[in-house]
Write an enzyme that holds these catalytic residues in place. Sequence first.
Site, PDB file in Angstrom:
ATOM      1  N   CYS A   9     -51.231  57.688  -3.454  1.00 45.06           N
ATOM      2  CA  CYS A   9     -50.290  57.572  -2.337  1.00 45.06           C
ATOM      3  C   CYS A   9     -49.371  56.381  -2.572  1.00 45.06           C
ATOM      4  CB  CYS A   9     -51.055  57.333  -1.034  1.00 45.06           C
ATOM      5  SG  CYS A   9     -52.214  58.640  -0.653  1.00 45.06           S
TER       6      CYS A   9
ATOM      7  N   ARG B 130     -45.609  58.066  -8.638  1.00 42.65           N
ATOM      8  CA  ARG B 130     -47.053  57.871  -8.402  1.00 42.65           C
ATOM      9  C   ARG B 130     -47.776  59.197  -8.221  1.00 42.65           C
ATOM     10  NH1 ARG B 130     -48.240  52.606  -6.636  1.00 42.65           N
ATOM     11  NH2 ARG B 130     -49.980  53.307  -5.376  1.00 42.65           N
TER      12      ARG B 130
ATOM     13  N   TRP C  80     -50.933  61.575  -1.703  1.00 39.24           N
ATOM     14  CA  TRP C  80     -51.666  62.287  -2.763  1.00 39.24           C
ATOM     15  C   TRP C  80     -53.011  62.607  -2.127  1.00 39.24           C
ATOM     16  CZ3 TRP C  80     -56.084  61.287  -5.778  1.00 39.24           C
ATOM     17  CH2 TRP C  80     -56.214  62.036  -6.933  1.00 39.24           C
TER      18      TRP C  80
ATOM     19  N   ASN D 221     -52.922  53.926   1.951  1.00 36.44           N
ATOM     20  CA  ASN D 221     -53.285  54.292   0.583  1.00 36.44           C
ATOM     21  C   ASN D 221     -54.750  53.897   0.408  1.00 36.44           C
ATOM     22  OD1 ASN D 221     -53.429  54.983  -2.066  1.00 36.44           O
ATOM     23  ND2 ASN D 221     -52.179  53.271  -2.829  1.00 36.44           N
ATOM     24  N   GLY D 222     -55.528  54.783  -0.253  1.00 37.99           N
ATOM     25  CA  GLY D 222     -56.933  54.481  -0.483  1.00 37.99           C
ATOM     26  C   GLY D 222     -57.814  55.421   0.312  1.00 37.99           C
TER      27      GLY D 222
ATOM     28  N   GLU E 119     -55.849  61.712 -27.389  1.00 40.51           N
ATOM     29  CA  GLU E 119     -54.623  61.415 -26.636  1.00 40.51           C
ATOM     30  C   GLU E 119     -53.679  62.617 -26.687  1.00 40.51           C
ATOM     31  OE1 GLU E 119     -53.503  59.615 -24.519  1.00 40.51           O
ATOM     32  OE2 GLU E 119     -51.324  59.745 -24.682  1.00 40.51           O
TER      33      GLU E 119
ATOM     34  N   LYS F 236     -52.343  64.744 -23.379  1.00 40.79           N
ATOM     35  CA  LYS F 236     -50.932  65.017 -23.076  1.00 40.79           C
ATOM     36  C   LYS F 236     -50.727  66.509 -22.843  1.00 40.79           C
ATOM     37  CE  LYS F 236     -49.729  61.626 -22.273  1.00 40.79           C
ATOM     38  NZ  LYS F 236     -50.794  60.739 -22.352  1.00 40.79           N
TER      39      LYS F 236
ATOM     40  N   GLU G 173     -52.466  67.637 -19.522  1.00 46.05           N
ATOM     41  CA  GLU G 173     -52.057  67.045 -18.234  1.00 46.05           C
ATOM     42  C   GLU G 173     -50.636  67.445 -17.833  1.00 46.05           C
ATOM     43  OE1 GLU G 173     -51.652  62.809 -17.522  1.00 46.05           O
ATOM     44  OE2 GLU G 173     -51.223  62.469 -19.626  1.00 46.05           O
TER      45      GLU G 173
ATOM     46  N   HIS H 125     -70.441  71.365 -35.835  1.00 46.92           N
ATOM     47  CA  HIS H 125     -71.530  71.182 -34.855  1.00 46.92           C
ATOM     48  C   HIS H 125     -71.227  71.890 -33.542  1.00 46.92           C
ATOM     49  CE1 HIS H 125     -73.486  68.332 -37.554  1.00 46.92           C
ATOM     50  NE2 HIS H 125     -72.271  67.875 -37.807  1.00 46.92           N
TER      51      HIS H 125
ATOM     52  N   LYS I 296     -49.721  58.746 -11.075  1.00 47.05           N
ATOM     53  CA  LYS I 296     -49.445  57.787 -12.150  1.00 47.05           C
ATOM     54  C   LYS I 296     -50.483  56.681 -12.161  1.00 47.05           C
ATOM     55  CE  LYS I 296     -47.267  55.753 -15.468  1.00 47.05           C
ATOM     56  NZ  LYS I 296     -47.345  56.345 -16.827  1.00 47.05           N
TER      57      LYS I 296
HETATM   58  C1  AGP Z   1     -52.175  59.206 -19.172  1.00 52.68           C
HETATM   59  O1  AGP Z   1     -51.135  60.084 -19.569  1.00 52.68           O
HETATM   60  C2  AGP Z   1     -52.713  59.577 -17.816  1.00 52.68           C
HETATM   61  N1  AGP Z   1     -51.663  59.544 -16.850  1.00 52.68           N
HETATM   62  C3  AGP Z   1     -53.933  58.773 -17.413  1.00 52.68           C
HETATM   63  O2  AGP Z   1     -55.007  59.159 -18.237  1.00 52.68           O
HETATM   64  C4  AGP Z   1     -53.803  57.240 -17.488  1.00 52.68           C
HETATM   65  O3  AGP Z   1     -53.756  56.821 -18.833  1.00 52.68           O
HETATM   66  C5  AGP Z   1     -55.049  56.622 -16.821  1.00 52.68           C
HETATM   67  O4  AGP Z   1     -55.049  56.978 -15.459  1.00 52.68           O
HETATM   68  C6  AGP Z   1     -55.108  55.097 -16.956  1.00 52.68           C
HETATM   69  O5  AGP Z   1     -54.019  54.513 -16.312  1.00 52.68           O
HETATM   70  P1  AGP Z   1     -53.758  52.937 -16.565  1.00 52.68           P
HETATM   71  O6  AGP Z   1     -53.424  52.773 -18.018  1.00 52.68           O
HETATM   72  O7  AGP Z   1     -52.609  52.601 -15.661  1.00 52.68           O
HETATM   73  O8  AGP Z   1     -55.009  52.206 -16.203  1.00 52.68           O
END
Ligand code: AGP
Length: 611
Positions: free
Chosen positions: A2, A29, A76, A100-101, A483, A487, A490, A506, A606
Amino acid sequence: MCGIIGVAGASEHGAAPPLLDGLEYLTYRGYDSCGIATLANGRVERRRAAGRVANLQAVLKDAPMAGDTGIAHTRWATHGVPNETNAHPHGNAEVAIVHNGIVENFSSLRAELTDAGHEFETDTDSEAIAHLIVFHLRRGLTPEAAADAAFARLRGAFAVAAIVARAPGRIFVVRHGCPLTIGIGEHQTWVGSDALALAPFTDRIIHLDEGDRATVTAAGASVRAVDGQPVERPTVTSSIVPTAFGKGGYRHYMQKEIHEQPIVIGDALRALLDTRAMRAEAPDLPFRFADIDRLILVGCGTSFYAAGVARHWFEELAQLPVDVDISSEFQDRAPLFGPAGRSAAILISQSGETADTLAALRQLRAQRVPTVALVNMTSSTMANEADAVVAIHAGSEISVASTKAFTAQLATLACLALAAGRARGKLDSEHEARLAAELTAVPAKMADILAAQNRLQDVASDLIRAPSVLYLGRGPAASVAREGALKMKEISYIHAEAYPMGELKHGPLALIDEHVPTVGIVPSDPLFTKNASNLAEVNARNGPIILVSDDNGISELGETARHTIKVPHSDPFVAPLLYAVPLQLLAYHAAVLKGTDVDNPRNLAKTVTVS
Ligand code: AGP
């Protein structure tokens, strides 16, 4: 997560227009509904909408809002489906709040308030906050005292901003486990989730401490500590540049940020590399690499994968044992840190606000382990609470998918590994200079990759119908594979899974058939021969291979691949920085072809400020 934005004293055109702009800036966000509340003519006005900020703008076009003080929110969803009813602000004509939270005790509060005659209209935890303030107002408390009394009943991690009809021109806020920042404007005062949200309005920032409450007016803010005593919090100048909010001619923030990497890596290296002497200059750290027996690297998501790459560098160049942990797992373990002073920790986080990584930081500090926050947002909670901060200089990263922050994390960690190697007497100056020179060549090589990126659209178009994509790498490339898979999943929503190349037999080999592409991340390094034999196993089962390698690798294996993606040759030390870029682009083009919301992918935020 949020997002909160509020303003007291926006007198020129009223509070609604700048708050709508503020909501646009908060969209990075991640959200699924939004709303605004203002104080006008002795009452609280509210407008809310499910979906995008544009939907709220349409509502305000039909029903404009008066008032020079207000609060706004991008939601959110944690409790309650994302719809207009559950959108913030919550309240009535007397009180409105944005939150938020998570209010962990909202069920008991809801029961208590219902017994006291309050009627709830939503499924959210947040609504209880508004009713609590009304409850204390009806007991005869002043608006400020009623807000503080309500905040004191809340349990969990939360940041709240509230307005009360009987308190024109004032916003009441509390910070408890979720970030909240105050911005000092020329003739008005802002509140926001973080300095990035306030960047377009002011760079004069007051960071609230945990538990702080504040009453915000056009003239400024009066801050009270958790015990209610007035406190002074310093006004600092934020280093965030508001231009981050333009896409600079790119279609998406993610595309812009991918293409910013050559510049960003140059900035990150300049901060830690003496390019005349070709040696790394370690920043001020709360420990000496020569004195520790163990380095702990902790992070979530992309930041965790950066830690996975860096482990190899510290172990190989500095002969320093490294523990790498996912933040959420770290706090549920009973990690051993060895004799006092012999361990140190680097918490890796782009935002510096990720709840799980912040919890790990606090856990390490409680165990008196020296902590370094390796962050992009140097005005974040982690930066404020760690013993030292190492900035990655990636500039504001708006897109939910982290790209330039990842490679900037790697560049920064690579410099720290060089410094560690020298400090521990394991890396001679000639070797260090050679590796430092390899790092300084990375920006130009990244630019070469970006210049040839159109080919990746063809590769992506071949992937988007796949039921799943397998990413394979070995050594540092195993974390680059993770990684790349992150990408892809997500932002394109295509299932993707990464495995260390050696794990193929395995289990994952059972996944391979002509419908499941395998992305092989295969630099020409000492692991090449092993990787080649693993990919031969994929090929023998008609698995389509997307080979990511350099000229040498492609000449050796290209014939067995359906597609080849060329990466400039480099020393294996810097390969992770280079190989990440085509994987970012592959995911980006797949998402564009699938028509997903590239910068705000579904269900994601984010910054994950809740555990
Ligand atoms: C990365 O593309 C994602 N959005 C997510 O995994 C992100 O890396 C993770 O939430 C950690 O965020 P931070 O680096 O701000 O702690």
